[in-house]
Design a protein around this motif. Structure first.
Motif, short mmCIF file in Angstrom:
data_model
loop_
_atom_site.label_atom_id
_atom_site.label_comp_id
_atom_site.label_asym_id
_atom_site.label_seq_id
_atom_site.Cartn_x
_atom_site.Cartn_y
_atom_site.Cartn_z
N ILE A 35 -5.33 -13.29 32.61
CA ILE A 35 -6.67 -13.66 32.93
C ILE A 35 -7.10 -15.21 32.96
N GLN A 36 -6.10 -15.76 32.36
CA GLN A 36 -6.38 -17.18 32.53
C GLN A 36 -6.13 -17.79 34.15
N VAL A 37 -5.29 -16.87 34.81
CA VAL A 37 -5.09 -17.53 36.19
C VAL A 37 -6.23 -17.01 36.82
N LEU A 38 -6.92 -15.89 36.59
CA LEU A 38 -8.32 -15.44 37.11
C LEU A 38 -9.60 -16.24 36.83
N PHE A 39 -9.38 -16.71 35.42
CA PHE A 39 -10.31 -17.66 35.29
C PHE A 39 -10.41 -18.89 35.89
N GLY A 40 -9.22 -19.41 35.92
CA GLY A 40 -9.09 -20.80 36.70
C GLY A 40 -9.55 -20.57 38.41
N PHE A 41 -9.04 -19.27 38.75
CA PHE A 41 -9.66 -19.05 40.19
C PHE A 41 -11.15 -19.08 40.20
N LEU A 42 -11.59 -18.59 39.35
CA LEU A 42 -13.05 -18.23 39.24
C LEU A 42 -13.82 -19.61 39.28
N LEU A 43 -13.32 -20.32 38.25
CA LEU A 43 -13.73 -21.69 37.79
C LEU A 43 -13.93 -22.83 39.28
N SER A 44 -12.67 -22.51 40.10
CA SER A 44 -12.54 -23.41 41.10
C SER A 44 -13.66 -23.01 42.61
N LEU A 45 -14.09 -21.68 42.46
CA LEU A 45 -14.96 -20.94 43.49
C LEU A 45 -16.01 -21.97 44.00
N TYR A 62 -20.76 -13.33 40.77
CA TYR A 62 -19.90 -14.38 40.39
C TYR A 62 -19.98 -14.95 38.99
N LEU A 63 -21.35 -14.88 38.70
CA LEU A 63 -21.55 -15.51 37.21
C LEU A 63 -21.13 -14.46 36.27
N GLY A 64 -21.42 -13.23 36.38
CA GLY A 64 -20.82 -12.05 35.80
C GLY A 64 -19.29 -11.97 35.60
N CYS A 65 -18.77 -12.26 36.82
CA CYS A 65 -17.14 -12.27 36.70
C CYS A 65 -16.77 -13.41 35.89
N LEU A 66 -17.22 -14.80 35.87
CA LEU A 66 -16.87 -15.74 35.14
C LEU A 66 -17.20 -15.74 33.64
N ILE A 67 -18.15 -15.09 33.15
CA ILE A 67 -18.43 -14.77 31.98
C ILE A 67 -17.61 -13.57 31.50
N LEU A 68 -17.38 -12.71 32.23
CA LEU A 68 -16.34 -11.70 31.66
C LEU A 68 -14.97 -12.09 31.45
N ALA A 69 -14.68 -13.08 32.39
CA ALA A 69 -13.18 -13.72 32.10
C ALA A 69 -13.01 -14.58 31.13
N ALA A 70 -14.44 -15.30 30.65
CA ALA A 70 -14.30 -16.24 29.66
C ALA A 70 -14.24 -15.38 28.18
N ALA A 113 -13.42 -7.60 34.17
CA ALA A 113 -13.42 -9.09 35.05
C ALA A 113 -12.69 -8.98 36.13
N VAL A 114 -11.56 -8.14 36.30
CA VAL A 114 -10.72 -7.96 37.35
C VAL A 114 -11.70 -7.04 38.31
N SER A 115 -12.13 -6.15 37.88
CA SER A 115 -12.74 -5.24 38.80
C SER A 115 -13.95 -5.83 39.51
N ALA A 116 -14.73 -6.73 38.75
CA ALA A 116 -16.00 -7.54 39.06
C ALA A 116 -15.39 -8.33 40.21
N SER A 117 -14.31 -8.80 40.11
CA SER A 117 -13.79 -9.99 40.80
C SER A 117 -13.49 -9.40 42.10
N VAL A 118 -12.93 -8.25 41.85
CA VAL A 118 -12.40 -7.54 43.31
C VAL A 118 -13.73 -7.15 44.05
N LEU A 119 -14.67 -6.70 43.39
CA LEU A 119 -16.01 -6.45 44.03
C LEU A 119 -16.50 -7.71 44.74
#
Length: 166
Positions: A35-45, A62-70, A113-119
């Motif tokens: 999840i930290q890798v996903l969170f880092g990816f989302l923070l860079s977008l 995107y904000l939903g994905c970021l919040i779920l990852a956090a 978070a992963v599913s929302a990011s995939v979406l």
């Protein structure tokens, strides 16, 4: 929930607590890293040129994905912080109970978070109709592999043991 079968290990409660905590912390290391890798990816977008092309609903997703990852990161790291705060205070059993709850909630949140990011990504690349189908399939896969399959296998194991004793 079905009754737990008797554990055949010959260990004291303290030894069991130690083993359970070690196993749980090892599991959290694996899940936390993902999840930290996903969170880092989302923070860079937002700092990419493609991000500017997102419309309002895509930015909301995107904000939903970021919040779920956090939230997932906080839940999966929570047991580590809890352990540090109660270290050597004789609270290991309570720590294990709380950490187990945080870990399960963290895994649920990771799946979301992963599913929302995939979406977000598949919707941007292939359109949101296709993205929604793929994201739902990913979410169902997480639910089946992480929650339904272990529960089903557990009940099959209990039924097999009961049948053998007949």
């Amino acid at each position: 929930m079905a009754p737990q079968p008797k554990d055949p290990r010959d260990e004291t409660q303290a030894e069991r607590d130690d083993r359970n905590l070690i196993e749980l912390l090892q599991e959290l290391r694996v899940a936390g890293l993902g999840i930290q890798v996903l969170f880092g990816f989302l923070l860079s977008l937002p700092f990419t040129t493609q991000f500017k092309q997102l419309d309002g609903s895509e930015r909301d997703l995107y904000l939903g994905c970021l919040i779920l990852a956090a939230v997932a990161t906080a839940l999966l790291l929570g047991p580590v912080a809890y352990h540090r705060l109660v270290f050597r205070q004789g609270q290991k059993e309570g720590l294990i109970r709380a950490a187990n709850i945080m870990a399960i909630l963290g895994l649920v949140t990771v799946g979301l978070a992963v599913s929302a990011s995939v979406l977000l990504v598949t919707g941007f690349v292939a359109g949101y109709g296709t993205g929604l189908v793929i994201a739902v399939l990913v979410l169902v896969m997480f639910g089946l592999l992480w929650f339904a399959l272990p529960d089903t296998l557990f009940h099959l194991q209990l039924a097999t043991r009961a049948w053998r004793t007949l």
